[in-house]
Scaffold this active site. Sequence first.
Site: not given
Length: 493
Positions: A24, A50, A125-126, A265
């Site tokens: 996210c 996302g 996020n996570g 990445y």
Amino acid sequence: MAETPKFPAHPYLGSNPDSPKDECGLFGIYGMSDAATLTALGMHALQHRGQESGGIVAFDENQFNSHRAIGLVGDNFNSPEVMQGLNGSMAVGHVRYSTSGDTALRNVQPLFSEFKFGGLAMAHNGNLTNAYTLRKKLIDRGCIFQSTSDTETIIHLIAISEYSRVIERITDALSHVEGAYSLIAMTQKKLIGLRDSHGVRPLVIGKLGDAYILTSETCALDIIDAEYVRDVEPGEIVMIDEDGLTSVKPFKKRPSRFCIFEYIYFARPDSVMEDKNVYACRKSIGAEMAREHAIDADLIVPIPDSGVPAAIGYSEESKIPFELGIIRNHYVGRTFIEPSDQIRHLGVRLKHNANAAYLKGKRVILVDDSIVRGTTSLKIVEMVRNAGASEVHMRISSPPTAYSCFYGIDTPERSQLMASNMNLDEMRKHIGVDSLAFISMDGLYRAVGELKRNDDPQYCDACFTGEYPIPLTDHQDQAEPNLLTLLKEPNIS
Ligand code: AMP
């Protein structure tokens, strides 16, 4: 390499349409009119984190307004009607990317809830590693869940906390939580940002005039010409209100374990993470690979776009020319998000084409950032050989991905990871290359500015080593593996 952790296959991975395993992007802004428009721009810059859904909650001095939708930011936050409904000088936005094609609107963030102290929007996020365990306890005490998102677990914990101040309730809630999380929360008066004590996922602070911004990556500051102030520190909670920014560190200090895969990445190359430019890190990995795994060849060809910076670094170091021998069609989503193998294969063909005029008769070194299932490499190598390359070598700018990530990067379960099923030579044969090499672990650490990987490593590299720095509580508990799928009916969006 570490031993295989002894836990069952992750019940969410690959199959559950409500999978909470999200990657996210977060953006929040305090103190600037038209906050939602700036938020939409920031989310657009974070779209690589996302692509499946996005949401904004804004506060207009009287009430919270929200718009949440499946799809890209540019498609959902482009109309005057939508944006006029999101007035105010404070907003929080979220982009989400999950494994499955079936995303329920109920899981689109930010989640919004009414508490004793007023409204609160939260974006995460996570991935929490004890969300099942907590959820089970919360359901037992009567909590009713509206989504399958692990963010909602935090919201319930805030709701039942006996503390009175919001910040104390959030701290109390998080003291029960294990996992990787960067969060932005917004109340009527405050914008709050925090990172877990290991700082696995990113979160930075920016300024635009007098306004404060919290966001996952600095590229979201650049898009609105905001200034990068600093990263939120691991375990730090920052609060922004009419008195400016204040910070507390209520959690036990733990070793920093920023996700090294963000450098390899996931993050955008123009972002700065923990003071390091991501593009520079990727080029350095390429240069390290050229030193570690030199081979004579005519061309360095990246698998676009993810392999480009490392290929440039490899080419600069080896003095072998860089060429765009594979062209990517940018109008196809990431192959990875396609749900079935059949479509994933099709996706790869739709996405890349060989630039045959440059490959014919050449000894080619292909560079990519990672091999996960091996689908991309297999297809690309075949394509490059069919285009007439005389030799095809492959260099990968990460160590072999042999373990699943449980901290917020979408990876398939171990059985589907090529590197967990095959040794190097088997992988080489399977992909069909003349030589295959991965950056070494120390080479990777050198490229991101360390001397070597310490025994107590400076980053989270669990996807390569299987050394998970945060307990995987849910994955050891087989009692009720489907608890998060309580809301099992199809989309209610
Ligand atoms: P695969 O085809 O399964 O081997 O996947 C490897 C390709 O997917 C590489 O080109 C990577 O750039 C990309 N990739 C690696 N990790 C992820 C991820 N978590 N999400 C999306 N794409 C990824």
